[in-house]
Write an enzyme that holds these catalytic residues in place. Structure first.
Site, short mmCIF file in Angstrom:
data_model
loop_
_atom_site.label_atom_id
_atom_site.label_comp_id
_atom_site.label_asym_id
_atom_site.label_seq_id
_atom_site.Cartn_x
_atom_site.Cartn_y
_atom_site.Cartn_z
N THR A 167 0.99 -1.15 -0.04
CA THR A 167 -0.10 -0.13 -0.12
C THR A 167 0.96 1.22 -0.03
O THR A 167 1.97 0.93 0.49
CB THR A 167 -0.95 -0.01 1.20
N ARG A 195 -12.95 -8.37 -3.05
CA ARG A 195 -12.48 -8.07 -1.80
C ARG A 195 -12.10 -6.64 -1.55
O ARG A 195 -11.45 -5.95 -2.56
CB ARG A 195 -11.37 -9.08 -1.74
N VAL A 196 -12.54 -6.05 -0.51
CA VAL A 196 -12.23 -4.70 -0.05
C VAL A 196 -11.42 -4.96 1.10
O VAL A 196 -11.82 -5.42 2.06
CB VAL A 196 -13.50 -3.91 -0.18
N GLY A 197 -10.39 -4.05 1.33
CA GLY A 197 -9.53 -4.11 2.53
C GLY A 197 -9.92 -2.84 3.20
O GLY A 197 -10.69 -2.35 3.26
N ASP A 198 -8.72 -2.50 4.26
CA ASP A 198 -9.04 -1.37 4.98
C ASP A 198 -8.69 0.01 4.42
O ASP A 198 -9.32 1.22 4.75
CB ASP A 198 -8.35 -1.27 6.24
N THR A 217 -1.12 0.72 6.83
CA THR A 217 -0.79 -0.52 5.86
C THR A 217 -0.59 -1.89 6.65
O THR A 217 -0.24 -2.01 7.74
CB THR A 217 0.37 -0.19 4.97
N1 ASP Z 1 -3.92 -2.64 3.71
C1 ASP Z 1 -4.11 -3.27 2.34
C2 ASP Z 1 -5.26 -3.95 2.09
O1 ASP Z 1 -5.49 -4.84 2.78
C3 ASP Z 1 -2.55 -3.95 1.85
C4 ASP Z 1 -1.54 -3.25 2.66
O2 ASP Z 1 -1.37 -2.47 3.29
O3 ASP Z 1 -0.21 -3.74 2.21
O4 ASP Z 1 -5.79 -3.98 1.12
#
Ligand code: ASP
Length: 297
Positions: A167, A195-198, A217
C-alpha cells in the site's frame, strides 16, 4: 491570504513488510525525493489535502509499490484498486473500492468527495463514475503494470490466502493548521474479486481530523477489525493516550487477530510518528519542526 504558521509536516509510507536481502535503493531514493518535494510544497503554502493527493498519485504512478502501476491482480487476473482521501479541517472525505482501469485511484477518491454526495463508491459503479468524469484509464496497455520492488511474479500468483500485500499513503499538516491523509492500494495478492480491505474505509486504513492524520498498511481484514486509524485517533482525542501509545495499542489489537502492519501519523503540533509490527515499514517524513526520516527497515 490566511496567516501562515511556521509549522508544516509530511509523512509518507510505501507499505509494510520488507523482504530481507532485497535491494530497496530505488524505493528509498524515490521516497526521499517525494518527501523533499512534498515538504517544499507545504512550505510554499500548498494545502495538506492537495499535497497528500499529489504524493499518493506519484507513489501510484511509480510502480515501485503495490499500488497503482505496481498492483497485483486478483484471482481472476484483474487488478482492483482501493483508495481514500480525507481532509481533517472540513471533515470531508472520499473513497473508491474494487475500482478497475483508472491510472490514479486516489484522484477517483477525491472526485467522489468533490463531485458526488457520497463518500464511497465501489466496483462497477466506481469504474463507471471514473469514466464519466474522464479520469485517465489504463486501457489494455500490457506494459502499464510493473512488479513492485520486492515482489516476484511467483508471489503475485493467486495463492488463496492473499498474504502478500502493499500500500502507499501520505499524511500532512499545512501552514494553515489543516491535516489530511490519503491511502491507495492494489490490495492483498490472490484476493477474491470484490474483496475490499481497510484502505478505502475511512476510519480504518485512512483518517484525518483536527488532531491527527494517519494512513495504515498491513493485512486489511485485521485493520478493519482493530479499528485502524480511527481507533488511534479516538484514543488520542479522548485523552487516553499519547500518539506512540495509541499507535502501539491499535497494532497490538491487529496482532491479537493474527495480523501485522504499520502506520504513519502526523499530529497538529507538526510531529510525525511511525510504528509497525511487520518486518519493516518503508517510510519518510520531513517538516519544519522535525528531522528528516527516510528508512525501510
Ligand atoms: N491494507 C492493504 C489491504 O489489505 C494492504 C497493505 O497495506 O499492504 O488491502
Amino acid at each position: 491570504m490566511a496567516n501562515l504558521s511556521d509549522s508544516w509536516t509530511i509523512a509518507l509510507h510505501g507499505g509494510a513488510g520488507v523482504t530481507p536481502g532485497r535491494d530497496y535503493a530505488e524505493v528509498e531514493a524515490h521516497l526521499g525525493r517525494l518527501v523533499d518535494e512534498g515538504e517544499a510544497r507545504l512550505a510554499s503554502g500548498e494545502s495538506a489535502f492537495n499535497t497528500v493527493e499529489w504524493a499518493v498519485g506519484e507513489l501510484e504512478a511509480s510502480g515501485l509499490y503495490t499500488a497503482g502501476r505496481g498492483s497485483a491482480p486478483n484471482r481472476a487476473g484483474v487488478v482492483e484498486f482501493d483508495a481514500s482521501i480525507i481532509c481533517g479541517a472540513s471533515g470531508r472525505g472520499g473513497a473508491v473500492a474494487a475500482l478497475q482501469d483508472v491510472q490514479s485511484p486516489v484522484a477517483a477518491a477525491r472526485a467522489v468527495m468533490e463531485r458526488t454526495p457520497h463518500v464511497l463508491l465501489c466496483g462497477e459503479g466506481a469504474t463507471a463514475f471514473a469514466r464519466e468524469i474522464g479520469l485517465p484509464a489504463i486501457g489494455g496497455d500490457p506494459d502499464y503494470y510493473r512488479l513492485a520492488i520486492g515482489v516476484t511474479a511467483e508471489e503475485m500468483r493467486p495463492a488463496g490466502d492473499g498474504l502478500g500485500h502493499g500500500t502507499v499513503g501520505a499524511a500532512a499538516l499545512d501552514r494553515q493548521g489543516r491535516l489530511a491523509a490519503a491511502t491507495s492500494t492494489g490490495g492483498v495478492f490472490g484476493k477474491r474479486p470484490g474483496r475490499v480491505g481497510d484502505t478505502p474505509i475511512l476510519g480504518a486504513g485512512c483518517w484525518a481530523d483536527r488532531h491527527v492524520a494517519a494512513s495504515c498498511t498491513g493485512i486489511g481484514e485485521h485493520f478493519i477489525l482493530a479499528g485502524g486509524a480511527g481507533d488511534v485517533s479516538a484514543r488520542i482525542r479522548y485523552g487516553e493516550a499519547a500518539p506512540p501509545e495509541a499507535m502501539r495499542a491499535m497494532l497490538e489489537r491487529v496482532a491479537s487477530f493474527g495480523g501485522n502492519g504499520g502506520l504513519i501519523l502526523v499530529t497538529a503540533d507538526g510531529q510525525a510518528h511511525f510504528d509497525w509490527n511487520s518486518n519493516g515499514l518503508k517510510r519518510a517524513a520531513k517538516g519544519s519542526r522535525i528531522a528528516r526520516t527516510l528508512a525501510i527497515l
